[in-house]
Design an enzyme around this catalytic site. Structure first.
Site, PDB file in Angstrom:
ATOM      1  N   GLU A 499       0.823  -1.224   0.000  1.00 31.69           N
ATOM      2  CA  GLU A 499       0.000   0.000   0.000  1.00 31.69           C
ATOM      3  C   GLU A 499       0.853   1.268   0.000  1.00 31.69           C
ATOM      4  OE1 GLU A 499      -3.211   0.155   2.763  1.00 31.69           O
ATOM      5  OE2 GLU A 499      -4.013  -1.788   2.180  1.00 31.69           O
ATOM      6  N   GLY A 500       1.932   1.254  -0.761  1.00 25.92           N
ATOM      7  CA  GLY A 500       2.825   2.407  -0.836  1.00 25.92           C
ATOM      8  C   GLY A 500       4.055   2.157   0.001  1.00 25.92           C
TER       9      GLY A 500
END
Length: 819
Positions: A499-500
């Site tokens: 997620e990043g």
């Protein structure tokens, strides 16, 4: 001469006060006129001085004139130096909104507004779900069995997940889900994760960025009615495929394609897409029945219109469709949630398989960014906070039980330092988790705050797990059913990456996106510069620019005043023992806003390439937010006095970190003179905030090593079962027994003038009984504590397989022969 100095100082401080309160330009002008008139009457002022003042006053206060002389020139320059904003950057900037982060970026946070927000609380139904189905699920989870034997959740866990609709937490009740709040969603994931990270990830993914949320926001009525009830019950298991081998952090560069075409489908010619993809790292992919896929859509034959490159598009594809290849698995660092690659080869999908239908073609990136601004604030922060609660509960108990040199290791200062960090980080992470979930439940979609939460909760997880492993030593290293730390330790890089990736999130997203989204004028200036209507753009730019200049001057005045008065010049809520913390954060908010403006003014579009500088600014914004959350959480809980050491430690650590980052920024400013100027304004008297001291650290560590209300509040929401065959329950029972036995042991030691140790334990108990120092029941209490302690420090042992033994003997014999 003295009178002239007094008048000059009076005018200076008057203007400074106006800057502090952010007075309008015309008020500055009126005050300056009054001051000059009084100065002229008493001291006399040359005509030239009045002329110069009049020229500037007229020029700045008459907007058409100001635009003609100054604004238009600056507008032309700004348009020339402003780097182009890509479509993907524009979409990311538009995703979500700002909330408390905007206040912190203003340099003048409104604390009363923050405290007026209702305390986040679970409904009775949500609490019942945590106390019922979540407890039931946790009770069948054996992490060693999951990760070492099955490499999957046990069948009974899968059955409970489907039975109790764990995949439907965010799906509304009218579609068969629970319709839970963000706080409930977070609390469920957190509790499960304290039992099994693999189970926590399995539950969190369908409720985070995936088909369910995308369908809720963008799905057609038919898609919602068909899929949402099936997703809620687990009849359909979803996954979402975005990452490609050549496109990780740069998700906008995915090579996967979909070509508009016509093909026979279910017996008739149908308009749709022929899609090809290669994806990896897809959680739940190997068991998914429905696959969300992101691809770049093209229309070379102009079947939809004149445009050929249609943009990123999202589709919902049953995994049973021809051309879909799925079923392989990755093995992510001994975590056993289902994860694997998927490939699609010439998969034909009709238009109604697109999420939202044909009208959402090309809008996939916008759809993903909008959903990510919510999901990223819930799932991984819950997992990281769960790690903080688990390590606080377990490591505090273990350090109090485990003795070396006849002393609990919790009393050694080196161990105490690690315990302090564990408790302090856990408290801060939980406060940020709860406040952000509360904001989501109020309807906010804070994209910058979601990046802050994701980064700092997963980095906090890394810190607390590392500290816990250090305290446990060999007890944490040896694998087996008794080990409650090792799998979380192994899995830390997973949470750091997904997620990043954290490096990207810290160095580019938090401040890089936050500076534009949260700044009150910067986005207006950029939009004005990009306005194709030059006249309207120039007018909007002039208004925003001069407001921006006043904003920067005001923050310089506020930061300087705050530094000289140690924050006492700022208003703060009347909240008793923590009021000074609000003032300190107001001071650092002004310092941050001023320093950020100077950097943006100096670097402009080059700022996004100065990743180290951006990361330091991001750290300041993050700690301002997390410290705010600590104060809000303390207030929401009724200001419990026993929690004050945790509050003070978290604030001291955040303020110390903020000052460190400001100093690093000033030292590494591209312009050294400007760096010196910023430091002179924001820290004219030098450093103000030291790291938390040892006395405070001792009080924090004591909270997690002794049973009490503060320890229970800190670890509330973790799965704890006080039974002897449970890894954490074993510690809890042993802690109670050890604390009950210690006064009796001291009683014997004082009477016999001998200290207990491992070799004389039973002998001293016998002497105590013989001389009437203790009773038989008290002797049993001491023995029970010793037995429980031994049980807690034991590690698992495994019989080597015969083949391995033979191989080991062969190697040893060969080594002996060669020697």
């Amino acid at each position: 001469m003295a009178a002239a100095i007094i008048w000059s100082l009076a005018i200076f401080f008057g203007l400074w006060a106006l800057a502090f309160v952010r007075a309008r330009l015309w008020i500055w002008t009126v005050v300056a006129v009054v001051g000059l008139v009084l100065y002229s009457v008493t001291m006399g002022v040359p005509i030239a001085g009045w002329v110069i003042f009049a020229v500037f006053a007229i020029l700045l206060n008459i907007r058409p004139l100001r635009r003609a002389v100054i604004g238009n020139r600056l507008f032309a320059w700004f348009r020339k130096v402003l780097p182009p904003i890509s479509k993907t950057e524009r979409i990311a900037l538009d995703a979500g909104n700002t909330w408390w982060d905007g206040d912190l970026f203003s340099g003048r946070p409104d604390w009363h507004k923050l405290l007026a927000n209702p305390a986040p609380v679970l409904t009775n139904e949500e609490q019942a779900f945590l106390d019922g189905p979540v407890e039931e699920l946790c009770s069948v989870l054996d992490d060693w069995q999951i990760t070492h034997e099955l490499n999957d959740l046990p069948p009974e866990a899968w059955a409970l997940i489907k039975k109790h609709r764990f995949f439907g937490m965010i799906i509304p009740k009218e579609h068969g889900g629970h319709g839970f709040s963000a706080l409930a969603h977070s609390s469920v994931v957190m509790k499960i994760s304290t039992r099994s990270l693999s189970a926590g990830v399995t539950v969190m993914v369908p409720n985070s960025l995936g088909p369910g949320e995308l369908l809720l926001h963008y799905g057609t009525t038919e898609q919602k009615e068909y899929y949402l009830p099936r997703l809620a019950t687990g009849e359909e298991i979803p996954c979402f495929a975005l990452t490609a081998p050549t496109a990780g952090s740069d998700a906008g560069a995915i090579p996967d394609t979909g070509i508009v075409c016509k093909q026979e489908f279910e017996g008739k010619e149908t308009l749709g897409f022929r899609v090809n993809w290669e994806k990896r790292y897809i959680t739940l992919g190997p068991v998914a029945t429905v696959l969300g896929v992101a691809f770049k859509a093209y229309d070379p034959d102009h079947l939809l219109g004149d445009k050929e490159n249609l943009g990123i598009t999202l589709a919902l594809i049953p995994t049973s469709m021809p051309g879909v290849e799925i079923g392989n698995r990755h093995y992510p660092l001994n975590a056993s949630f289902q994860n694997g690659p998927t490939v699609g080869r010439d998969v034909f999908i009709p238009m109604d398989h697109l999420i939202g239908g044909e009208r959402w073609i090309g809008q996939g990136w916008r759809m993903l960014m909008n959903c990510l601004s919510t999901g990223r604030a819930i799932s991984l922060p819950a997992l990281g906070t769960g790690a903080g609660k688990l390590t606080s509960r377990a490591t505090g108990a273990y350090a109090r039980i485990r003795k070396q040199f006849r002393t609990p290791i919790a009393k050694f200062e080196g161990v105490e330092e690690a315990l302090t960090r564990i408790a302090g980080y856990a408290y801060r992470m939980d406060a940020a988790r709860r406040m952000t979930a509360g904001a989501l439940d109020l309807g906010e979609r804070p994209s910058v705050l979601s990046a802050i939460l994701k980064y700092h909760c997963t980095e906090g997880m890394r810190q607390v797990i590392n500290d816990a492993m250090d305290v446990h030593g060999g007890r944490g290293v040896m694998m087996g059913p008794r080990n409650y730390l090792a799998r979380a330790y192994e899995a830390v890089p997973i949470s750091i990456t997904v997620e990043g990736a954290n490096i990207l999130t810290r160095s580019m997203m938090i401040f890089g996106q936050g500076a534009i989204r949260c700044h009150p004028y910067l986005l207006e200036e950029m939009e004005a510069a990009n306005n194709p209507d030059t006249e309207a753009g120039a007018n909007a730019f002039d208004k925003a620019l001069f407001s921006h200049i006043g904003f920067t001057i005001s923050n310089a005045a506020r930061a300087f005043a705050g530094a000289l008065t140690a924050g006492r010049c700022f208003k703060a809520p009347d909240v008793g023992p923590v009021r000074h913390h609000y003032r300190r954060l107001s001071r650092m908010s002004a310092a941050f806003a001023f320093a950020a403006d100077v950097a943006l003014l100096l670097l402009g579009g080059k700022m996004k390439r100065k990743e180290k500088l951006s990361a330091r600014f991001g750290d300041i914004l993050s700690h301002l937010y997390m410290a705010s959350a600590v104060l809000k959480g303390f207030e929401d809980q009724g200001r419990p006095g026993a929690d004050l050491p945790l509050v003070d430690w978290a604030l001291a650590d955040s303020l110390h970190t903020i000052e460190n980052r400001i100093e690093d920024i000033c030292r590494n400013f591209p312009s050294r003179p400007l760096g010196w100027l910023v430091r002179l304004i924001v820290m004219p008297l030098g450093r103000s905030y030291a790291a938390p001291d040892d006395k405070l650290g001792h009080a924090v560590a004591k909270i997690i090593t002794m049973p009490g209300a503060a320890r229970d509040r800190l670890t509330r929401g973790a799965y704890v079962k006080k039974v002897a065959d449970d890894p954490i329950g074993r510690l809890e029972l042993a802690l109670e027994k050890v604390l009950a036995a210690e006064p009796l042991e001291k009683q014997i030691e004082q009477a016999l003038q001998v200290r207990f140790n491992s070799s004389n334990h039973e002998e001293l108990i016998a002497l105590g009984l013989e001389r009437g120092i203790i009773t038989d029941q008290e002797a049993d209490t001491i023995r029970a504590a010793a037995e429980a302690t031994r049980d807690c420090i034991l590690v698992d042992e495994f019989a080597a397989e015969a083949g391995n033994q033979a191989a080991a003997r062969g190697v040893a014999a060969e080594a002996a022969a060669s020697a």
